[in-house]
Design a protein around this motif. Sequence first.
Motif, mmCIF file in Angstrom:
data_model
loop_
_atom_site.group_PDB
_atom_site.id
_atom_site.type_symbol
_atom_site.label_atom_id
_atom_site.label_comp_id
_atom_site.label_asym_id
_atom_site.label_seq_id
_atom_site.Cartn_x
_atom_site.Cartn_y
_atom_site.Cartn_z
ATOM 1 N N SER B 241 0.840 -1.209 0.000
ATOM 2 C CA SER B 241 0.000 0.000 0.000
ATOM 3 C C SER B 241 0.875 1.259 0.000
ATOM 4 O O SER B 241 0.568 2.246 -0.668
ATOM 5 N N LEU B 242 1.986 1.179 0.707
ATOM 6 C CA LEU B 242 2.904 2.309 0.801
ATOM 7 C C LEU B 242 3.534 2.588 -0.560
ATOM 8 O O LEU B 242 3.702 3.749 -0.961
ATOM 9 N N GLU B 243 3.879 1.537 -1.273
ATOM 10 C CA GLU B 243 4.467 1.714 -2.609
ATOM 11 C C GLU B 243 3.480 2.385 -3.559
ATOM 12 O O GLU B 243 3.858 3.275 -4.334
ATOM 13 N N GLU B 244 2.230 1.967 -3.483
ATOM 14 C CA GLU B 244 1.232 2.583 -4.370
ATOM 15 C C GLU B 244 0.994 4.044 -4.004
ATOM 16 O O GLU B 244 0.824 4.906 -4.865
ATOM 17 N N TYR B 245 1.011 4.307 -2.687
ATOM 18 C CA TYR B 245 0.834 5.686 -2.219
ATOM 19 C C TYR B 245 1.990 6.567 -2.701
ATOM 20 O O TYR B 245 1.767 7.660 -3.251
ATOM 21 N N ILE B 246 3.207 6.081 -2.531
ATOM 22 C CA ILE B 246 4.389 6.849 -2.960
ATOM 23 C C ILE B 246 4.335 7.100 -4.467
ATOM 24 O O ILE B 246 4.624 8.204 -4.940
ATOM 25 N N GLN B 247 3.912 6.079 -5.213
ATOM 26 C CA GLN B 247 3.817 6.221 -6.666
ATOM 27 C C GLN B 247 2.806 7.312 -7.043
ATOM 28 O O GLN B 247 3.050 8.115 -7.942
ATOM 29 N N ASN B 248 1.684 7.357 -6.347
ATOM 30 C CA ASN B 248 0.684 8.397 -6.621
ATOM 31 C C ASN B 248 1.204 9.789 -6.268
ATOM 32 O O ASN B 248 0.920 10.761 -6.974
ATOM 33 N N LEU B 249 1.958 9.878 -5.178
ATOM 34 C CA LEU B 249 2.548 11.165 -4.793
ATOM 35 C C LEU B 249 3.589 11.606 -5.822
ATOM 36 O O LEU B 249 3.641 12.786 -6.199
ATOM 37 N N GLU B 250 4.404 10.656 -6.269
ATOM 38 C CA GLU B 250 5.420 10.949 -7.296
ATOM 39 C C GLU B 250 4.760 11.471 -8.574
ATOM 40 O O GLU B 250 5.206 12.433 -9.182
ATOM 41 N N GLN B 251 3.673 10.796 -8.928
ATOM 42 C CA GLN B 251 2.989 11.181 -10.166
ATOM 43 C C GLN B 251 2.394 12.588 -10.039
ATOM 44 O O GLN B 251 2.460 13.388 -10.967
ATOM 45 N N PHE B 252 1.829 12.875 -8.880
ATOM 46 C CA PHE B 252 1.265 14.210 -8.635
ATOM 47 C C PHE B 252 2.376 15.266 -8.717
ATOM 48 O O PHE B 252 2.200 16.331 -9.310
ATOM 49 N N LYS B 253 3.524 14.937 -8.166
ATOM 50 C CA LYS B 253 4.675 15.852 -8.208
ATOM 51 C C LYS B 253 5.100 16.102 -9.659
ATOM 52 O O LYS B 253 5.379 17.248 -10.040
ATOM 53 N N GLU B 254 5.120 15.034 -10.458
ATOM 54 C CA GLU B 254 5.508 15.183 -11.860
ATOM 55 C C GLU B 254 4.516 16.079 -12.611
ATOM 56 O O GLU B 254 4.912 16.871 -13.460
ATOM 57 N N LEU B 255 3.236 15.943 -12.288
ATOM 58 C CA LEU B 255 2.226 16.801 -12.922
ATOM 59 C C LEU B 255 2.494 18.267 -12.589
ATOM 60 O O LEU B 255 2.406 19.140 -13.452
ATOM 61 N N LEU B 256 2.827 18.517 -11.314
ATOM 62 C CA LEU B 256 3.142 19.894 -10.912
ATOM 63 C C LEU B 256 4.380 20.394 -11.652
ATOM 64 O O LEU B 256 4.379 21.500 -12.207
ATOM 65 N N LEU B 257 5.424 19.555 -11.666
ATOM 66 C CA LEU B 257 6.674 19.968 -12.321
ATOM 67 C C LEU B 257 6.464 20.225 -13.813
ATOM 68 O O LEU B 257 7.103 21.093 -14.395
ATOM 69 N N GLY B 258 5.540 19.462 -14.430
ATOM 70 C CA GLY B 258 5.269 19.640 -15.850
ATOM 71 C C GLY B 258 4.184 20.671 -16.138
ATOM 72 O O GLY B 258 3.723 20.790 -17.273
ATOM 73 N N ASN B 259 3.772 21.407 -15.088
ATOM 74 C CA ASN B 259 2.716 22.426 -15.227
ATOM 75 C C ASN B 259 1.429 21.866 -15.836
ATOM 76 O O ASN B 259 0.712 22.579 -16.537
ATOM 77 N N ALA B 260 1.145 20.613 -15.561
ATOM 78 C CA ALA B 260 -0.057 19.969 -16.110
ATOM 79 C C ALA B 260 -1.226 20.196 -15.152
ATOM 80 O O ALA B 260 -1.743 19.267 -14.531
ATOM 81 N N TYR B 261 -1.645 21.460 -15.046
ATOM 82 C CA TYR B 261 -2.618 21.814 -14.007
ATOM 83 C C TYR B 261 -4.018 21.291 -14.272
ATOM 84 O O TYR B 261 -4.801 21.104 -13.347
ATOM 85 N N GLU B 262 -4.315 21.032 -15.546
ATOM 86 C CA GLU B 262 -5.618 20.401 -15.805
ATOM 87 C C GLU B 262 -5.650 18.989 -15.245
ATOM 88 O O GLU B 262 -6.667 18.533 -14.712
ATOM 89 N N ASP B 263 -4.521 18.300 -15.351
ATOM 90 C CA ASP B 263 -4.441 16.950 -14.779
ATOM 91 C C ASP B 263 -4.448 16.996 -13.253
ATOM 92 O O ASP B 263 -5.042 16.141 -12.599
ATOM 93 N N VAL B 264 -3.760 18.002 -12.700
ATOM 94 C CA VAL B 264 -3.768 18.188 -11.248
ATOM 95 C C VAL B 264 -5.213 18.364 -10.771
ATOM 96 O O VAL B 264 -5.647 17.750 -9.799
ATOM 97 N N TYR B 265 -5.956 19.196 -11.516
ATOM 98 C CA TYR B 265 -7.365 19.419 -11.197
ATOM 99 C C TYR B 265 -8.141 18.102 -11.244
ATOM 100 O O TYR B 265 -8.895 17.775 -10.328
ATOM 101 N N GLN B 266 -7.933 17.337 -12.318
ATOM 102 C CA GLN B 266 -8.678 16.080 -12.481
ATOM 103 C C GLN B 266 -8.363 15.064 -11.384
ATOM 104 O O GLN B 266 -9.241 14.357 -10.910
ATOM 105 N N GLU B 267 -7.098 15.022 -10.987
ATOM 106 C CA GLU B 267 -6.706 14.109 -9.901
ATOM 107 C C GLU B 267 -7.536 14.399 -8.644
ATOM 108 O O GLU B 267 -8.036 13.501 -7.989
#
Lengths: 286, 286
Positions: B241-267
């Motif tokens: 469960s921790l691995e999946e959680y970390i993966q979701n956090l990593e992905q959210f961070k990548e969205l922020l770094l890539g300025n993908a704010y529409e995806d951030v919104y959708q998440e």
Amino acid sequence: MNLVVVGVGLIGGSFAKDVKKLYPNAAIAGIDKSETHLEEALNLGIIDQKGDYGTLSNADLVFVSIPVNALVLELPKILDAVGDDTVVVDAGSTKNLICEVVENHPKRRNFLACHPIAGTEFSGPSAAINGLYEGKTNIICEVEKTAFKLQERALEIFQQLKMRIRYMNPQAHDKHIAYVSHLSHISSFMLGKTVIEKEKNERDIFDLAGSGFESTVRLAKSSPDMWTPIFEQNKANVVESLEEYIQNLEQFKELLLGNAYEDVYQEMNNTNRIKQILKGIPLTKK
Amino acid sequence: MNLVVVGVGLIGGSFAKDVKKLYPNAAIAGIDKSETHLEEALNLGIIDQKGDYGTLSNADLVFVSIPVNALVLELPKILDAVGDDTVVVDAGSTKNLICEVVENHPKRRNFLACHPIAGTEFSGPSAAINGLYEGKTNIICEVEKTAFKLQERALEIFQQLKMRIRYMNPQAHDKHIAYVSHLSHISSFMLGKTVIEKEKNERDIFDLAGSGFESTVRLAKSSPDMWTPIFEQNKANVVESLEEYIQNLEQFKELLLGNAYEDVYQEMNNTNRIKQILKGIPLTKK
């Protein structure tokens, strides 16, 4: 007193309610891009009438509580429209960009940059409540850039609302708040996502989830309209806090994988200090 | 009724209080490795007397609410000591190892494996409260391995306490609970750690932290004595469960770094479904 609330949601609506209680003769106008919210605020008695930027010149106080992406666009226009004796207070969860966009505005001295830390996971006029601000912290930035008598007018109201005032520069605000507020929201949203993805049968989540899960995931109910622009404006600090959080989670995972249960214990034991911190008791430094 | 509570903390103490209310004539004995807790429980009127394993043979019900590492050691000894007509109920937050260690015990049919999801971040006899179990879910595992009339005795009490009963096998229990409970605790502990590390001046945390942070970090007040052995026993599921959680956090961070704010919104928008889930309203599947 003439009060205009721009954005009649939870934050603006609650402010209007408290002001009405303090000053029963106050005339409160509302401005909102959502006609539905405006009608709702009128029907709930939160505002006395609808307003527009043309009415701002007579306002004693303009309270701006809209998402921070709208705030950076609207705040200069609001300052353009207010009178010389109007104080404009915002309630944005970021402060750096907001202070930057009005830095050279001819009416900069009419603006007081604020962040009342009083949100909940709810939104809209129907979420507005009496006494929301009592005992809450209000962070004021660049107070020296606001005309003295206008500072005084706003501060008098904050004191009557029993808010605790803290002064900070916008950079420090955005850095600290990334840790104590913005990161909490991401941790909560991603926890909710992880669990929803795993538990395809949502009925099971509800059945098995205790109050612990409910509390930890509470912020995942928050409004994406409000939070997306906050993360955008505070991207650098939010990403930094997120990286440190992920690193701590990774390290905890490694301790588990290595069966280092004494270290697992110590990690939790050290963090138990949060009890005293949340009680506001000054701690002895290690 | 003769009730013996082994471990007179929040969970055992609250159970004793509720049983006393339902059965004013019940004789309630307490067993605890902490003499201080035992005295405290006696002084608070949670138990009528101290007991020991020698007194278990006359018990109608033995309620075992001790950390899960102690549970796997003590449960076989408790079963050795009880009478043929005693039902032993546990309250462990893990179920797999606990069911395994008594699988071939001659008195397996005297044991009912339970997990009442009713904890709070507090512990000890003084944290015990009336009505803790009302409306809470109690997960029962391997019910078919318990003697029918002993099941009935325990279930009657659970019903009177107004608990919601769910049946599950121990493997499924440990997997689901890793997501909806164990992961929440780790996310909260590590959030607390990240913020404490950053904010060297704890006074600032308290001043700036709103109710959102307090709610998200609440579980970081929990007892390491209780939680270390839970993570140890449920290591495989918790790490997953921790691995999946970390993966979701990593992905959210990548969205922020890539300025993908529409995806951030959708998440965030997708995860807002947690509102309905927590209300227990069955959702339309996407």
